[in-house]
Write an enzyme that holds these catalytic residues in place. Structure first.
Site, PDB file in Angstrom:
ATOM      1  N   TYR A  13       0.659  -1.062  -0.118  1.00  0.00           N
ATOM      2  CA  TYR A  13       0.039   0.015   0.144  1.00  0.00           C
ATOM      3  C   TYR A  13       0.906   1.308   0.029  1.00  0.00           C
ATOM      4  CZ  TYR A  13      -3.049   3.661   1.963  1.00  0.00           C
ATOM      5  OH  TYR A  13      -3.844   4.613   2.198  1.00  0.00           O
ATOM      6  N   GLU A  14       1.870   1.203   0.716  1.00  0.00           N
ATOM      7  CA  GLU A  14       2.894   2.543   0.836  1.00  0.00           C
ATOM      8  C   GLU A  14       3.812   2.484  -0.362  1.00  0.00           C
ATOM      9  OE1 GLU A  14       4.588   1.591   4.704  1.00  0.00           O
ATOM     10  OE2 GLU A  14       3.398   3.091   5.543  1.00  0.00           O
ATOM     11  N   GLU A  72       4.080   2.995  15.328  1.00  0.00           N
ATOM     12  CA  GLU A  72       5.108   2.713  14.031  1.00  0.00           C
ATOM     13  C   GLU A  72       3.965   2.579  12.797  1.00  0.00           C
ATOM     14  OE1 GLU A  72       8.105   2.835  13.633  1.00  0.00           O
ATOM     15  OE2 GLU A  72       8.545   1.964  11.914  1.00  0.00           O
ATOM     16  N   TYR A  81      -2.716  -0.162  10.315  1.00  0.00           N
ATOM     17  CA  TYR A  81      -3.126  -0.517   9.035  1.00  0.00           C
ATOM     18  C   TYR A  81      -4.545  -1.410   9.311  1.00  0.00           C
ATOM     19  CZ  TYR A  81      -3.349  -3.347   4.872  1.00  0.00           C
ATOM     20  OH  TYR A  81      -3.655  -3.806   3.456  1.00  0.00           O
ATOM     21  N   GLY A 124     -14.560   2.097  11.244  1.00  0.00           N
ATOM     22  CA  GLY A 124     -14.076   2.502  12.494  1.00  0.00           C
ATOM     23  C   GLY A 124     -12.943   1.674  13.218  1.00  0.00           C
ATOM     24  N   ILE A 125     -12.546   0.554  12.645  1.00  0.00           N
ATOM     25  CA  ILE A 125     -11.644  -0.189  12.879  1.00  0.00           C
ATOM     26  C   ILE A 125     -10.241   0.405  13.245  1.00  0.00           C
ATOM     27  CG2 ILE A 125     -10.137  -2.350  12.440  1.00  0.00           C
ATOM     28  CD1 ILE A 125     -12.430  -3.405  10.919  1.00  0.00           C
ATOM     29  N   GLY A 126      -9.743   1.219  12.288  1.00  0.00           N
ATOM     30  CA  GLY A 126      -8.525   1.886  12.222  1.00  0.00           C
ATOM     31  C   GLY A 126      -8.577   3.039  13.682  1.00  0.00           C
ATOM     32  N   ASN A 178      -0.038  10.338   0.968  1.00  0.00           N
ATOM     33  CA  ASN A 178      -1.261   9.913   1.605  1.00  0.00           C
ATOM     34  C   ASN A 178      -2.209  10.748   2.126  1.00  0.00           C
ATOM     35  OD1 ASN A 178      -3.006   8.045   2.604  1.00  0.00           O
ATOM     36  ND2 ASN A 178      -1.194   6.722   3.615  1.00  0.00           N
ATOM     37  N   TYR A 189      -5.822  11.740  10.318  1.00  0.00           N
ATOM     38  CA  TYR A 189      -4.912  12.351  11.375  1.00  0.00           C
ATOM     39  C   TYR A 189      -5.561  13.793  11.965  1.00  0.00           C
ATOM     40  CZ  TYR A 189      -2.184   8.195  10.834  1.00  0.00           C
ATOM     41  OH  TYR A 189      -1.783   6.716  10.344  1.00  0.00           O
TER      42      TYR A 189
END
Lengths: 159, 159
Positions: free
Chosen positions: A24-25, A81, A84, A93-95, A122, A129
């Site tokens: 993904y990154e 760190e 995901y 809402g898991i994140g 991103n 955030y």
């Protein structure tokens, strides 16, 4: 779906979702870590990291990996760190739940800050955030991140 | 001048040089830490940080403060939180010696990387780091640093 602290036996699946995150990154060749290394470093006598996972029917849908750091201005800090969640399970809402588990661990230890990093392209994560009240320190204060690889470290001390 | 591992009784002087570093970073109001907090967090049963100091005749001329972190790509890492040498004592290799002490501690623990941060206006430090072979990850990969203060952390988990 439950959020729980990772266990040693999660490490094989954890290695697989770490790879998903690297893909993904856009850095698929990044992870050189093995499940055995994760078992040793996270679940041995000295815990180099802590991890919370989102699990459903034995499958890991996401994870948040963190450790404790130190600020000479304010004391103990928690550093997130990795955070995901698999693409199919986003928007539920898991994140946020995983992130809250990290923050709660930090508050319990009386940490003054939670820090993490995010790639500049991103935008969806940056907005996620910032909506939660986080400050972009690279923008606000101009902090740049530097790194030496092990090869450079060895050459440096040998000089 | 000797480079040695910091001791509990250094914390009062350490607090003073942390203030000098903050002044140099143009953020004099940053440090809210006390010598007692440093004693408790660095020299108690759980060591949240490690520290090397440069000492001459009982005076601390500089310090390097570090701790161990974790990369899900490569495993254990050492993070150099602060590296500071008093202006009158620069240009004598003290900073390099302190930095090498941090790198050596990282290599001893089989760390894969040494990471740290630097302010974008601090060109002399950036050049010092790049000369030693460090990569500027903010430039190379676009990593941004984010932070939540304790107040934001508390509001976030309460939501």
């Amino acid at each position: 779906m439950t959020i729980r602290t990772a266990r040693r036996e999660d490490c094989t699946q954890l290695r697989a979702v770490i790879q998903e995150l690297a893909d993904y990154e856009k850095m698929p060749d990044g992870p050189r870590i093995t499940a055995e290394q994760l078992e040793k470093d996270g679940f041995g006598p000295h815990k180099f990291f802590h991890c919370e996972v989102a699990e459903s029917d034995g499958q890991l849908l996401g994870f948040a990996l963190y450790f404790f750091t130190y600020s000479t201005w304010e004391g103990k800090c928690v550093f997130m760190e990795d955070l995901y969640v698999q693409p199919d399970h986003r928007g539920k809402g898991i994140g946020t739940k995983l992130w809250k588990a990290v923050i709660s661990a930090g508050l319990e230890l009386e940490c003054a800050r939670c820090n993490w990093q995010c790639l500049d392209w991103n935008q969806s994560s940056i907005e996620f955030y910032e909506r939660a009240g986080a400050a972009n320190l690279s923008k606000a204060e101009g902090w740049l991140s530097f790194r030496m690889t092990r090869e450079v470290m060895m050459a440096f001390v040998a000089k």
